[in-house]
Design a protein around this motif. Sequence first.
Motif, PDB file in Angstrom:
ATOM      1  N   ILE A   1       0.967   1.273 -12.526  1.00 26.77           N
ATOM      2  CA  ILE A   1       1.830   0.175 -12.081  1.00 26.77           C
ATOM      3  C   ILE A   1       1.828   0.023 -10.561  1.00 26.77           C
ATOM      4  O   ILE A   1       2.495  -0.877 -10.034  1.00 26.77           O
ATOM      5  N   SER A   2       1.075   0.858  -9.856  1.00 28.95           N
ATOM      6  CA  SER A   2       1.095   0.815  -8.388  1.00 28.95           C
ATOM      7  C   SER A   2       0.654  -0.542  -7.846  1.00 28.95           C
ATOM      8  O   SER A   2       1.275  -1.086  -6.933  1.00 28.95           O
ATOM      9  N   GLY A   3      -0.416  -1.092  -8.410  1.00 26.57           N
ATOM     10  CA  GLY A   3      -0.997  -2.319  -7.869  1.00 26.57           C
ATOM     11  C   GLY A   3      -0.025  -3.474  -7.810  1.00 26.57           C
ATOM     12  O   GLY A   3       0.129  -4.126  -6.770  1.00 26.57           O
ATOM     13  N   ILE A   4       0.677  -3.734  -8.913  1.00 27.56           N
ATOM     14  CA  ILE A   4       1.565  -4.894  -8.965  1.00 27.56           C
ATOM     15  C   ILE A   4       2.749  -4.724  -8.024  1.00 27.56           C
ATOM     16  O   ILE A   4       3.170  -5.672  -7.343  1.00 27.56           O
ATOM     17  N   PHE A   5       3.317  -3.522  -7.924  1.00 27.22           N
ATOM     18  CA  PHE A   5       4.459  -3.317  -7.045  1.00 27.22           C
ATOM     19  C   PHE A   5       4.051  -3.380  -5.576  1.00 27.22           C
ATOM     20  O   PHE A   5       4.796  -3.905  -4.740  1.00 27.22           O
ATOM     21  N   ILE A   6       2.871  -2.865  -5.251  1.00 27.26           N
ATOM     22  CA  ILE A   6       2.379  -2.962  -3.869  1.00 27.26           C
ATOM     23  C   ILE A   6       2.165  -4.422  -3.485  1.00 27.26           C
ATOM     24  O   ILE A   6       2.460  -4.840  -2.361  1.00 27.26           O
ATOM     25  N   LYS A   7       1.666  -5.219  -4.425  1.00 25.52           N
ATOM     26  CA  LYS A   7       1.466  -6.654  -4.163  1.00 25.52           C
ATOM     27  C   LYS A   7       2.791  -7.367  -3.937  1.00 25.52           C
ATOM     28  O   LYS A   7       2.877  -8.314  -3.153  1.00 25.52           O
TER      29      LYS A   7
ATOM     30  N   SER B   1      -3.374   0.597   1.613  1.00 22.72           N
ATOM     31  CA  SER B   1      -3.959  -0.396   2.513  1.00 22.72           C
ATOM     32  C   SER B   1      -5.035  -1.205   1.800  1.00 22.72           C
ATOM     33  O   SER B   1      -5.130  -2.428   1.988  1.00 22.72           O
ATOM     34  N   ALA B   2      -5.844  -0.546   0.973  1.00 28.07           N
ATOM     35  CA  ALA B   2      -6.883  -1.245   0.216  1.00 28.07           C
ATOM     36  C   ALA B   2      -6.270  -2.264  -0.739  1.00 28.07           C
ATOM     37  O   ALA B   2      -6.799  -3.369  -0.906  1.00 28.07           O
ATOM     38  N   ASN B   3      -5.148  -1.914  -1.360  1.00 26.05           N
ATOM     39  CA  ASN B   3      -4.478  -2.843  -2.275  1.00 26.05           C
ATOM     40  C   ASN B   3      -4.026  -4.117  -1.573  1.00 26.05           C
ATOM     41  O   ASN B   3      -3.947  -5.171  -2.196  1.00 26.05           O
ATOM     42  N   LYS B   4      -3.693  -3.998  -0.291  1.00 30.68           N
ATOM     43  CA  LYS B   4      -3.244  -5.161   0.478  1.00 30.68           C
ATOM     44  C   LYS B   4      -4.404  -6.048   0.924  1.00 30.68           C
ATOM     45  O   LYS B   4      -4.226  -7.238   1.161  1.00 30.68           O
ATOM     46  N   LEU B   5      -5.594  -5.464   1.050  1.00 25.60           N
ATOM     47  CA  LEU B   5      -6.722  -6.197   1.614  1.00 25.60           C
ATOM     48  C   LEU B   5      -7.691  -6.720   0.570  1.00 25.60           C
ATOM     49  O   LEU B   5      -8.358  -7.740   0.793  1.00 25.60           O
ATOM     50  N   THR B   6      -7.791  -6.038  -0.554  1.00 24.69           N
ATOM     51  CA  THR B   6      -8.706  -6.468  -1.607  1.00 24.69           C
ATOM     52  C   THR B   6      -7.946  -6.499  -2.922  1.00 24.69           C
ATOM     53  O   THR B   6      -6.737  -6.301  -2.956  1.00 24.69           O
ATOM     54  N   THR B   7      -8.650  -6.768  -4.027  1.00 19.65           N
ATOM     55  CA  THR B   7      -7.963  -6.841  -5.317  1.00 19.65           C
ATOM     56  C   THR B   7      -7.535  -5.452  -5.769  1.00 19.65           C
ATOM     57  O   THR B   7      -8.127  -4.437  -5.369  1.00 19.65           O
ATOM     58  N   ALA B   8      -6.512  -5.404  -6.607  1.00 21.04           N
ATOM     59  CA  ALA B   8      -6.034  -4.123  -7.133  1.00 21.04           C
ATOM     60  C   ALA B   8      -7.120  -3.430  -7.939  1.00 21.04           C
ATOM     61  O   ALA B   8      -7.233  -2.210  -7.926  1.00 21.04           O
TER      62      ALA B   8
END
Length: 287
Positions: free
Chosen positions: A13-19, A73-80
């Motif tokens: 679930i990290s990707g969606i919450f970071i977004k 940082s990668a999640n913010k710059l590219t796709t999850a």
Amino acid sequence: MLLMALCACLWSISGIFIKWISWSPFLIAGGRSLISAAVLGLFMTVSRIGIQVCRSSICAGISLGVSFLCFVSANKLTTAANAIVLQYTSPIFILIISALFLHQQIKKREAAVVCTAAAGILLFFLDQLSPGNIAGNFLGILAGLFLSIMFILIGLAGNNDSIRMSGILFAHIFTALVGIPVGAVFTASISTREICLILILGIFQLGIPYILYAIAAKDCSPLACSLIGMLEPLLNPVWVFLFDGESPGPFALAGAAIVIAAVACWCVIENRNQRISKFPTDTEESS
């Protein structure tokens, strides 16, 4: 195995919450780790797992902490999807580092796994060729590299629960100490909603899953943990697509399939080699 599956699902679930959080990636990583450190420290106290302050635990903690910062940082710059799959290249880096620095020979089938995964990684860079996405892809690879360094350092220390858990605890402390002050400078505002999301990340996405992993690893084989853990890179982009509408490109999807297949093959090969060395054949025993 069920605990490991739940662990992987919570990790995913990290990707969606970071977004959803508008903060600087360093502040997200630091805030998440601060809460996770409290959860992990409480578990270690209740379980009477001592804190081991040694070179292995400290260096492993720093490596894992850098991996945390690179991954967010990668999640913010590219796709999850790109961020999580590229982080899962860590077994490939383990093979390369072991050959270059530990002087372990790479067998032909292991070299084939490395080359296959490298081909998959290249496909990620054929999609969405903007500077941000390229930088995000590189940070995802760095997250996998530093994650592999952590695994190697913990492995060299032997099967020691105290060193392993201490390394994870130190990683969260290091990430919080670096991420919060640096990230706060680049964060314009903090809302109550985002604080709640950080609490969810710290407790349910990092803190509790690592406890589940520690429990599951006692009865679940390393191969099963590795393969079940691959639910994370499979589910992570699904949640982001369903709740945020983000989808990776066709080349990235093809690269993801190749990388995950290569890592799965490496896990199977490694497990078979360990079983052969542990339970030699009758011919080997007689010789």
